[in-house]
Scaffold this motif. Structure first.
Motif, PDB file in Angstrom:
ATOM      1  N   ALA A 203       0.832  -1.210   0.000  1.00  0.00           N
ATOM      2  CA  ALA A 203       0.000   0.000   0.000  1.00  0.00           C
ATOM      3  C   ALA A 203       0.866   1.259   0.000  1.00  0.00           C
ATOM      4  N   VAL A 256     -10.724   5.866  -0.681  1.00  0.00           N
ATOM      5  CA  VAL A 256      -9.818   4.737  -0.919  1.00  0.00           C
ATOM      6  C   VAL A 256     -10.169   4.099  -2.254  1.00  0.00           C
ATOM      7  N   GLU A 258     -10.128   0.275  -4.086  1.00  0.00           N
ATOM      8  CA  GLU A 258     -10.054  -1.146  -3.762  1.00  0.00           C
ATOM      9  C   GLU A 258     -10.168  -1.964  -5.037  1.00  0.00           C
ATOM     10  N   TYR A 279      -5.879  -9.035  -3.676  1.00  0.00           N
ATOM     11  CA  TYR A 279      -6.544  -7.847  -3.112  1.00  0.00           C
ATOM     12  C   TYR A 279      -5.592  -6.668  -3.066  1.00  0.00           C
ATOM     13  N   LEU A 281      -5.527  -2.390  -1.944  1.00  0.00           N
ATOM     14  CA  LEU A 281      -6.220  -1.245  -1.327  1.00  0.00           C
ATOM     15  C   LEU A 281      -5.234  -0.111  -1.141  1.00  0.00           C
ATOM     16  N   THR A 282      -5.649   1.104  -1.550  1.00  0.00           N
ATOM     17  CA  THR A 282      -4.760   2.260  -1.368  1.00  0.00           C
ATOM     18  C   THR A 282      -5.554   3.436  -0.844  1.00  0.00           C
ATOM     19  N   PHE A 283      -4.855   4.401  -0.256  1.00  0.00           N
ATOM     20  CA  PHE A 283      -5.465   5.697   0.030  1.00  0.00           C
ATOM     21  C   PHE A 283      -5.715   6.404  -1.297  1.00  0.00           C
TER      22      PHE A 283
ATOM     23  N   ALA B  52      -8.464  -7.493   4.461  1.00  0.00           N
ATOM     24  CA  ALA B  52      -8.160  -8.063   3.146  1.00  0.00           C
ATOM     25  C   ALA B  52      -9.456  -8.594   2.546  1.00  0.00           C
ATOM     26  N   GLU B  53      -9.643  -8.405   1.251  1.00  0.00           N
ATOM     27  CA  GLU B  53     -10.891  -8.764   0.568  1.00  0.00           C
ATOM     28  C   GLU B  53     -12.070  -7.973   1.129  1.00  0.00           C
ATOM     29  N   PHE B  59      -5.327  -5.722   8.289  1.00  0.00           N
ATOM     30  CA  PHE B  59      -3.986  -5.212   8.017  1.00  0.00           C
ATOM     31  C   PHE B  59      -4.012  -3.704   8.211  1.00  0.00           C
ATOM     32  N   LEU B  61      -3.424  -0.055   6.785  1.00  0.00           N
ATOM     33  CA  LEU B  61      -3.389   0.611   5.486  1.00  0.00           C
ATOM     34  C   LEU B  61      -2.439   1.805   5.493  1.00  0.00           C
TER      35      LEU B  61
END
Lengths: 367, 149
Positions: A203, A256, A258, A279, A281-283, B52-53, B59, B61
């Motif tokens: 991330a 975010v 996703e 998977y 995910l980021t800001f 996650a998912e 987790f 971020l």
């Protein structure tokens, strides 16, 4: 014997003055404001927040102004600033299922509950330079639209992967109630890493590096037949339990991105084949990066699936140890620091080696 | 004693509006209370957690800035605010209003004077954006080609 060299204070001071002038540019042109950067270079702001690993759009915009648009320099500024702040705690996990959507698409399915919503995207723009942007437009109607306040009607949209999961066609996301979760900012990374550390590392990793590695998997260095199950971009509420209140409160909303990837199926003697997942995910709005992370998340799960490691993207140490662009630029750019003494040592050694090469028996030949 | 869920909902409103919205509603209060800081406004960090998912294992971020403040209203209640970002005035005003809203004698009138208008402001902004997002929904049409034999 140790000789230290000093000096350069005056030169450095002048260098900073010169830097400020170059940063400002032509004085007849209006100065860029931090708010202009925040509003009109929002994707740069998002990248700096994601890789700086600090969600504060105003600070990120300030860092971009200060660094004259060198985004890694801006990320460095944010990381440095972050070390001056005290941590009050951790949030409750954000709920992307309840995201207020700005954009939501699936490549795996045409018809998804809630529909395909394009949002503000560059995807269909044909990439033709728009010269009309050279001239600032007339002030439009007073929209008073803040970038991050929006909602779609009705209930949260069901996840695409959930339908596959209900049919048993995709591995379940491992849910855990009170599992321990590690934090890269509190202890150094160790290999082999757990998935929580991988997702945190990715991330905040460099977008270019992750993009290239993800690309390498698609070119065969660890290919796993990916399909985008769903991409969501939007706002999620952030909740926190202050110790003095003892109940969760909402402190605001963050944007975010996703990405849920559906990957090649695996089966074993005990489990029938099913799709596997990745998977990301980021800001902020960082789609390219979220997609890259989801490809790498899957690639790095080779151990779990007993797959052969075919490429660097599947090598956990290679990926995770080199993903941080501040660590990387630290070491790479440190080469600019004086290495005068080291180099003198090298030079002396080389001269001696050359002397031995020409005159191995030491018979006194002229070099 | 005001219900916790009601307090949670006004706290959420006070966090999500902008500081200028709070300054504006603050001006409407005829009597500004005397108060002192139990904890003056202070900026720090919180670490954002995710799954996650979206539904799976936890987790981290990344972190975000957050500002907190606790005030004690004289002959009144204690108010606490935690708001995202670094705006100390926002945290102070939110904490003050949190204190005043807990007072059962003032609660109903303050909800009308302060919270309802702020909720309306938030809703207006949401609706404006919602329409723009909705306009980008894809309407597929499929064409049947070939013979129907």
């Amino acid at each position: 014997m140790y000789v230290s060299a000093k000096g350069g204070e005056k030169a450095i001071s002048k260098a900073h003055e010169f830097l400020a002038e170059v940063r400002r540019g032509d004085l007849s042109i209006p100065e860029l404001t931090v708010e202009q950067i925040r509003q009109q270079l929002s994707l740069a702001v998002d990248r700096v927040m994601a890789e700086g690993s600090l969600y504060d759009p105003e600070l990120a915009a300030l860092a971009i102004k200060q660094s004259s648009g060198d985004l890694i320099e801006a990320i460095f500024l944010l990381r440095a600033y972050r070390t001056t702040l005290t941590r009050f705690g951790v949030t409750l996990p954000i709920d992307t299922t309840r995201m207020t959507l700005l954009r939501r698409i699936s490549s795996a399915y045409k018809d998804i509950p809630g529909g395909q919503i394009l949002g503000p995207t560059y995807d269909y723009t044909h990439r033709l330079l728009d010269f009309s942007l050279l001239i600032p437009s007339e002030k439009g109607e007073d929209q008073k639209v803040l970038k991050c306040e929006f909602s779609t009607q009705g209930e949260p949209f069901a996840r695409v992967l959930e339908f596959l999961h209900q049919e048993g066609l995709v591995e379940s996301g491992h849910s855990g109630e009170s599992e321990t979760v590690q934090d890269l900012t509190l202890q150094p990374l160790q290999i082999p890493a757990t998935r929580d550390l991988r997702l945190q590392n990715l991330a905040r990793g460099d977008e270019g590096f992750l993009l290239s590695l993800a690309y390498s998997t698609q070119r065969g260095f660890g290919y796993n037949h990916p399909f985008i199950g769903e991409i969501r971009v939007g706002e999620v509420s952030v909740e926190f339990v202050p110790p003095e209140l003892g109940f969760p409160i909402e402190i605001g909303k963050i944007t975010v991105t996703e990405c849920e990837m559906i990957n090649q199926f695996k089966g074993s003697s005990t489990h029938p084949p099913c799709f596997t997942r990745g998977y990301g995910l980021t800001f902020g709005h960082c789609e390219r990066k979220a997609i890259a992370i989801s490809l790498l998340d899957r690639a790095l799960r080779t151990r779990e699936f007993g797959e052969a490691q075919e490429g660097p993207a599947q090598d956990e140490e290679f990926v995770l140890m080199h993903s941080d662009n501040i660590q990387a630029s630290g070491f790479v750019e440190h080469l600019k620091l004086p290495h005068y003494v080291d180099f003198q040592a090298e030079l002396t050694l080389l001269r001696n080696l050359r002397k031995e090469y020409r005159d191995p028996k030491g018979e006194g030949e002229q070099p | 004693m005001i219900d916790q869920t009601i307090r949670q909902s006004w706290i959420a409103v006070l966090s999500k509006v902008e500081v200028k919205d709070l300054e504006e509603v603050w001006q409407r209060l005829k009597e500004k209370p005397e108060y002192y800081y139990l904890r003056p406004p202070e900026t720090g960090l919180i670490m954002v957690r995710a799954r996650a998912e979206g539904t799976g294992s936890l987790f981290h971020l990344g972190e975000m800035t957050i500002t907190r403040c606790t005030v004690q209203v004289k002959n009144g209640f204690r108010g606490t605010a935690y708001i995202m970002g670094r705006n100390q005035r926002h945290a102070e005003l939110a904490a003050l209003l949190d204190a005043l809203l807990q007072d059962p004698y003032q609660h109903a009138s303050l909800m009308d004077l302060i919270i309802r208008p702020l909720e309306l402001t938030l809703r207006k902004r949401k609706t404006l954006m919602a329409q723009k997002v909705e306009d980008t929904r894809v309407e597929f049409f499929t064409m049947v080609r070939g013979d129907e034999t």
